[in-house]
Design a protein around this motif. Structure first.
Motif, PDB file in Angstrom:
ATOM      1  N   SER A 157       0.849  -1.184   0.000  1.00 60.01           N
ATOM      2  CA  SER A 157       0.000   0.000   0.000  1.00 60.01           C
ATOM      3  C   SER A 157       0.885   1.234   0.000  1.00 60.01           C
ATOM      4  CB  SER A 157      -0.915   0.017   1.230  1.00 60.01           C
ATOM      5  OG  SER A 157      -1.713   1.176   1.249  1.00 60.01           O
ATOM      6  N   VAL A 158       0.596   2.174  -0.901  1.00 60.96           N
ATOM      7  CA  VAL A 158       1.328   3.431  -0.954  1.00 60.96           C
ATOM      8  C   VAL A 158       0.334   4.573  -1.064  1.00 60.96           C
ATOM      9  CG1 VAL A 158       3.346   2.357  -2.038  1.00 60.96           C
ATOM     10  CG2 VAL A 158       1.606   3.457  -3.469  1.00 60.96           C
ATOM     11  N   SER A 159       0.737   5.740  -0.586  1.00 64.83           N
ATOM     12  CA  SER A 159      -0.065   6.947  -0.750  1.00 64.83           C
ATOM     13  C   SER A 159       0.658   7.905  -1.675  1.00 64.83           C
ATOM     14  CB  SER A 159      -0.347   7.604   0.606  1.00 64.83           C
ATOM     15  OG  SER A 159       0.860   7.948   1.259  1.00 64.83           O
ATOM     16  N   SER A 160      -0.132   8.683  -2.409  1.00 63.09           N
ATOM     17  CA  SER A 160       0.425   9.591  -3.388  1.00 63.09           C
ATOM     18  C   SER A 160      -0.543  10.757  -3.562  1.00 63.09           C
ATOM     19  CB  SER A 160       0.658   8.851  -4.721  1.00 63.09           C
ATOM     20  OG  SER A 160       1.287   9.677  -5.675  1.00 63.09           O
ATOM     21  N   TYR A 161      -0.298  11.575  -4.591  1.00 61.77           N
ATOM     22  CA  TYR A 161      -1.209  12.660  -4.930  1.00 61.77           C
ATOM     23  C   TYR A 161      -0.996  13.026  -6.388  1.00 61.77           C
ATOM     24  CZ  TYR A 161       2.731  15.955  -4.675  1.00 61.77           C
ATOM     25  OH  TYR A 161       3.909  16.614  -4.900  1.00 61.77           O
ATOM     26  N   PHE A 162      -1.959  13.754  -6.955  1.00 63.04           N
ATOM     27  CA  PHE A 162      -1.832  14.213  -8.329  1.00 63.04           C
ATOM     28  C   PHE A 162      -2.634  15.493  -8.513  1.00 63.04           C
ATOM     29  CE2 PHE A 162      -5.527  11.438  -8.310  1.00 63.04           C
ATOM     30  CZ  PHE A 162      -6.463  12.118  -9.087  1.00 63.04           C
ATOM     31  N   GLY A 163      -2.326  16.206  -9.586  1.00 65.56           N
ATOM     32  CA  GLY A 163      -3.072  17.399  -9.954  1.00 65.56           C
ATOM     33  C   GLY A 163      -3.621  17.255 -11.359  1.00 65.56           C
ATOM     34  N   LEU A 164      -4.791  17.813 -11.604  1.00 64.23           N
ATOM     35  CA  LEU A 164      -5.420  17.779 -12.924  1.00 64.23           C
ATOM     36  C   LEU A 164      -5.185  19.115 -13.620  1.00 64.23           C
ATOM     37  CD1 LEU A 164      -8.981  16.224 -12.433  1.00 64.23           C
ATOM     38  CD2 LEU A 164      -7.012  15.160 -13.519  1.00 64.23           C
TER      39      LEU A 164
END
Length: 588
Positions: A272-279
């Protein structure tokens, strides 16, 4: 002792089981590069001094503050692996080590890495033993050789001109990570707001049949979309539909949180990993850069990433954030990250704060006159593009800056062309400037550096192109303009150190005699570019002073030289290219 730089160093791929190895290490300078012969790889051999990692030995924060050249440096420290890590693999990560690094665990070499700016990791599971373990690192550095890039690190004993204090050895966080046998190795994001989704690729180590990947997106804590797919190969592509569309844009760093989970046939969680992104969308259209379809004039400032106490390394994570906030306070919307690859934590804050940045390599010092220069640079540059690909704040790549014909060799056009094309192949989503300032070979944007100090002479450089005349090109015998978008990516650099004599430091042109003269010059030069109908943007030199170069809008210790509202007023009005867009003068 509190751990320096304790925050998680890789925010776009985060696991819970990790251990920060920053802090006090054994240390020894190896001028003769004889450490291997003298047995310094032996974990029983204590080194002669101490250093505070991750600060380089040239810095005051390191506790060493040795300013002369160091051909080699050695590090050593003991550590214990948590008992809960008995399952899976243990990796040791280095954010950056300048320049040639080799790592030993308990006296056994586990790998080497070449390049002073990019991260690397080694699997050390087999070398570990119960109880105390010892990691040893050797870094070798020769910034005068022409065989390695040094960026703005001085190749003379002292800092001079626009070259500053060197960095040798470890200068970013060292950390351990527990990784399951079946695990996510890397991620690559392709935001698609027009179709309401995120496309991404995941590389899976230890893949086997029956493994599934679940992705769940949140926006401000609320559910925003999910996908669940069988992993049919070590490389899996996923489309994650989104129920809410929030665009990342300049000044508004709207980000989605992303959780990724691997499970087996029975539903047991494997990783399990956490991340983020932008649109956001990004494209060049005629002479404008469009973000989410809107023309955005780039009001950029040059940021060199130096710190009085830490040199290449920010003393704290808050210092990274504060540099961006200082720029925003002046009304800039982004920066050229100049002659240095900034650490991922800086890009994290740029993402959060909606700050535009150009990723740039520290190419100065590397002889690019032949194939050896290409092979030296290519590996690390591709590592850099891969590392930073997912950051929405990164709006372009610039692998080279001012490739002068110097003692390091004559520019090899084929090297620039090859790096440009390989960068485009690895990342077709962003523009690439082959070499900022000179000499262009193949580029998406034609940029120039122009330090003319008289606003009227400066204006005359760019007036003819308004009516189809020639563009300003300082090197017409070496580079040709082919109609690309146009960008003045260095200008200004106005010398201002009011509390010191004229001979203490330097800037471009004659030093103004008063604050009023400085501000009139600044506004005059900047208005020429903002009011030009064919100008993509500008980049002012520079955000803060660096050592002897005193042309910053802040001092080296980040004290303002002028009230911030003066610059905000200059920068905040719409540029001509933005007014044309708002009036429907260009297609969207």
């Amino acid at each position: 002792m509190a751990i320096p730089r304790p925050e998680y160093p890789r925010p776009q791929l985060k696991r819970e089981q990790w251990l920060n190895l920053n802090g006090e290490w054994g240390f020894e300078i190896d001028h003769g590069r004889s450490g291997r012969e003298r047995g310094l790889t032996n974990p029983e051999h204590a080194l002669s001094g101490l250093i505070l990692v991750p600060f380089c030995p040239e810095s005051s924060l390191s506790g060493v503050e040795y300013k002369d050249f160091m051909a080699g440096v050695w590090y050593q420290r003991a550590f214990e692996v948590p008992a809960a890590w008995a399952e899976g693999r243990v990796l040791i990560h280095f954010g950056a080590v300048d320049y040639e690094a080799e790592v030993w665990i308990n006296g056994e070499s586990v790998g080497k890495h070449s390049g002073g700016y990019t991260p690397f990791a080694f699997d050390i599971t087999r070398q570990l033993r119960a109880g105390v373990n010892v990691v040893t690192v050797c870094a070798e550095d020769d910034p005068r050789s022409g065989r390695q890039p040094r960026g703005k690190q001085s190749c003379l004993y002292r800092s001079h001109g626009c070259d500053y204090t060197r960095t040798t050895g470890i200068w970013q966080t060292v950390w351990l990570e527990c990784v399951p046998d079946i695990s996510i190795r890397s991620l690559r994001y392709y935001p698609d707001p027009e179709n309401g989704c995120l496309h991404f690729e995941a590389q899976v180590d230890g893949w086997r049949n029956g493994v599934r990947l679940k992705a769940e997106a949140l926006y401000e804590g609320s559910f925003a979309g999910a996908a669940d797919i069988g992993v049919s190969s070590p490389s899996v592509r996923v489309t994650l539909p989104l129920s809410t569309i929030q665009l990342w844009e300049p000044g508004c760093g709207r980000l989605y949180d992303l959780k990724l989970t691997l499970s087996d046939e029975s539903g047991k969680e494997l990783d399990s990993v956490s991340s983020y992104f932008g649109l956001r969308t990004l494209r060049l259209d005629s002479h404008a850069m469009r973000i989410n379809g809107r023309a955005v004039f780039q009001r950029l400032v040059l940021d060199q990433g130096f710190y009085p106490q830490g040199v290449y390394t920010a003393p704290t994570d808050e210092d990274l954030r504060r540099d961006i906030e200082l720029s925003l306070e002046l009304g800039f919307n982004g920066a050229r990250l100049h002659e240095k690859l900034f650490e991922p934590r800086y890009l994290y804050w740029a993402d959060r704060l909606g700050y535009l940045v150009w990723g740039e390599y520290g190419n100065w010092g590397l002889n690019i006159s032949g194939g050896k220069g290409l092979s030296t640079m290519l590996s690390e540059w591709l590592e850099a593009v891969e590392r930073d690909f997912n950051h929405p704040s990164v709006i372009g790549w610039c692998p080279f800056n001012e490739t002068w014909d110097t003692e390091w060799g004559k520019q090899d056009d084929s090297t620039l062309r090859s790096i440009y094309r390989m960068t485009k192949a690895l990342d077709p989503t962003r523009p690439v400037i082959d070499t900022s300032g000179n000499y262009h070979v193949e580029t998406d944007i034609f940029d120039v550096h122009d330090y003319e100090q008289d606003p009227e002479v400066f204006r005359a450089h760019y007036e003819p192109m308004k009516t189809g005349g020639p563009v300003f090109n300082a090197f017409p015998e070496r580079q040709k303009y082919r109609g690309e978008p146009y960008f003045v990516s260095e200008y200004g650099g106005i010398w201002w150190n009011p509390n010191k004599g004229n001979d203490d430091g330097w800037g471009y042109g004659n030093r103004p005699t008063s604050e009023e003269e400085f501000l009139a010059r600044y506004e005059g030069l900047t208005s020429v570019l903002m009011d030009h109908p064919l100008m993509l943007g500008f980049c002012y030199t520079q955000l803060y002073d660096v050592e002897q170069e005193v042309n910053g809008l802040y001092t080296y210790d980040r004290r303002p030289k002028f009230p911030s509202e003066v610059f905000r007023a200059i920068h905040s009005r719409p540029a001509t290219i933005e007014r044309k867009d708002a009036a429907g003068g260009q297609s969207r």
